[in-house]
Design an enzyme around this catalytic site. Structure first.
Site, PDB file in Angstrom:
ATOM      1  N   LYS A 188      -7.944   0.845  -3.076  1.00 55.95           N
ATOM      2  CA  LYS A 188      -7.483   0.292  -1.800  1.00 55.95           C
ATOM      3  C   LYS A 188      -7.398   1.398  -0.731  1.00 55.95           C
ATOM      4  O   LYS A 188      -7.789   1.186   0.425  1.00 55.95           O
ATOM      5  CB  LYS A 188      -6.109  -0.357  -1.979  1.00 55.95           C
ATOM      6  N   THR A 243       0.857  -1.186   0.000  1.00 55.57           N
ATOM      7  CA  THR A 243       0.000   0.000   0.000  1.00 55.57           C
ATOM      8  C   THR A 243       0.891   1.232   0.000  1.00 55.57           C
ATOM      9  O   THR A 243       1.569   1.523   0.982  1.00 55.57           O
ATOM     10  CB  THR A 243      -0.919   0.002   1.233  1.00 55.57           C
ATOM     11  N   LYS A 268     -32.179  13.404  14.318  1.00 58.56           N
ATOM     12  CA  LYS A 268     -32.882  13.007  15.551  1.00 58.56           C
ATOM     13  C   LYS A 268     -32.087  11.941  16.303  1.00 58.56           C
ATOM     14  O   LYS A 268     -31.862  12.050  17.514  1.00 58.56           O
ATOM     15  CB  LYS A 268     -34.278  12.483  15.190  1.00 58.56           C
TER      16      LYS A 268
END
Length: 283
Positions: free
Chosen positions: A171, A96, A239
């Site tokens: 990735k 990576t 909410k």
């Protein structure tokens, strides 16, 4: 029967697991690592000294090292893949790294006749060893076609995202979902703990309901026709989020992720609503 020769540079958790899966799939595998292997080498793997030695062994080489600097060193350093007498035809980068590192690698590899394929993987070390990784691939059609038999030997899913760098972009985005989710889940787990509820109950609730709601990807991949209209969806989210923030304040649990979600949820709903027709056409 041998399927051919493949090389692996980096025999850590991912590279070692990938090498093991390749050996089991019938490839003749050579590998190297700058460190002594922490785990036993896969049965059948041939250990060599340098990336250049790996290049001489195989026309396809996978690079599974830690970071950008190591990828550059494996390709262009002393004893690197591109300095071998016979450079690999295809270099598959599993690490990576930044997209610009892949682009620089492709420029460096082209004069040697080598094609770069980026292949981000997801699933972890166990999935690598079992050949069950998810591979997010980028590269030219010809390069990916050449690399696919090798990648399919260690990945259960191969997603060709586009040209060089597209797999890594996918990735990095996938990792953003993981790390961002960790932040939110950490916050939610502290909220339930402060309320005297076991964290396992939160895990059970998420795992039981996500398959029905679509979980974190529901807004971008779910059926837009089944979603509430944007104003109603945003109102419901505000909410719920404000009730959670009120509980956090009462319990003394800081909730920066919840505050960010309450601040930006209108923008998120508006963008996904605008993208909905495109998503319908793509399916």
């Amino acid at each position: 029967m041998s399927r051919g020769a493949v090389g692996v540079v980096g025999l850590g958790q991912i590279g070692g697991g990938v090498a093991a899966a390749l050996c089991r799939a019938g490839w003749e595998v050579a590998g190297c690592d700058v460190r002594a292997p922490a785990a036993p080498l896969p049965v059948g793997l041939r250990l060599v000294a340098t990336p250049a030695d790996v290049a001489m062994w195989a026309p396809t080489v996978l690079v599974a090292v830690l970071d950008d600097a190591q990828v550059r060193d494996v390709l262009e350093g002393d004893g690197g893949l591109l300095g071998a007498a016979r450079a690999p035809a295809t270099i598959i980068v599993l690490s990576t790294v930044a997209v610009r590192t892949l682009e620089s690698a492709a420029n460096a590899a082209a004069p040697a006749g080598a094609a770069i394929v980026d292949c981000g993987v997801s699933g972890g070390a166990a999935a690598a060893a079992e050949g069950r990784l998810v591979a997010m691939v980028g590269g030219s059609a010809d390069a990916v076609r050449a690399a696919r038999p090798v990648i399919e030997s260690f990945a259960q899913r191969v997603i060709h995202a586009g040209a060089l760098g597209a797999g890594m972009r996918l990735k990095l985005a996938r990792n953003l979902v993981t790390y961002g989710s960790w932040l939110v889940v950490d916050e939610a787990s502290r909220l339930v703990a402060a309320s005297g509820i076991a964290t396992d109950a939160l895990v059970e609730a998420i795992r039981a309901s996500d398959p029905m709601t679509g979980g974190a990807t529901a807004l971008v991949s779910g059926d837009p026709a089944r979603r509430p209209a944007p104003p109603a969806l945003a109102a419901i989210a505000h909410k719920d989020l404000r009730a959670a923030l009120e509980l956090g304040a009462e319990s003394g649990v800081p909730m920066p992720a919840g505050e960010l979600a309450d601040r930006f949820i209108d923008d998120v709903v508006r963008r996904t609503a605008a993208d909905a027709p495109t998503m319908r056409e793509e399916r």
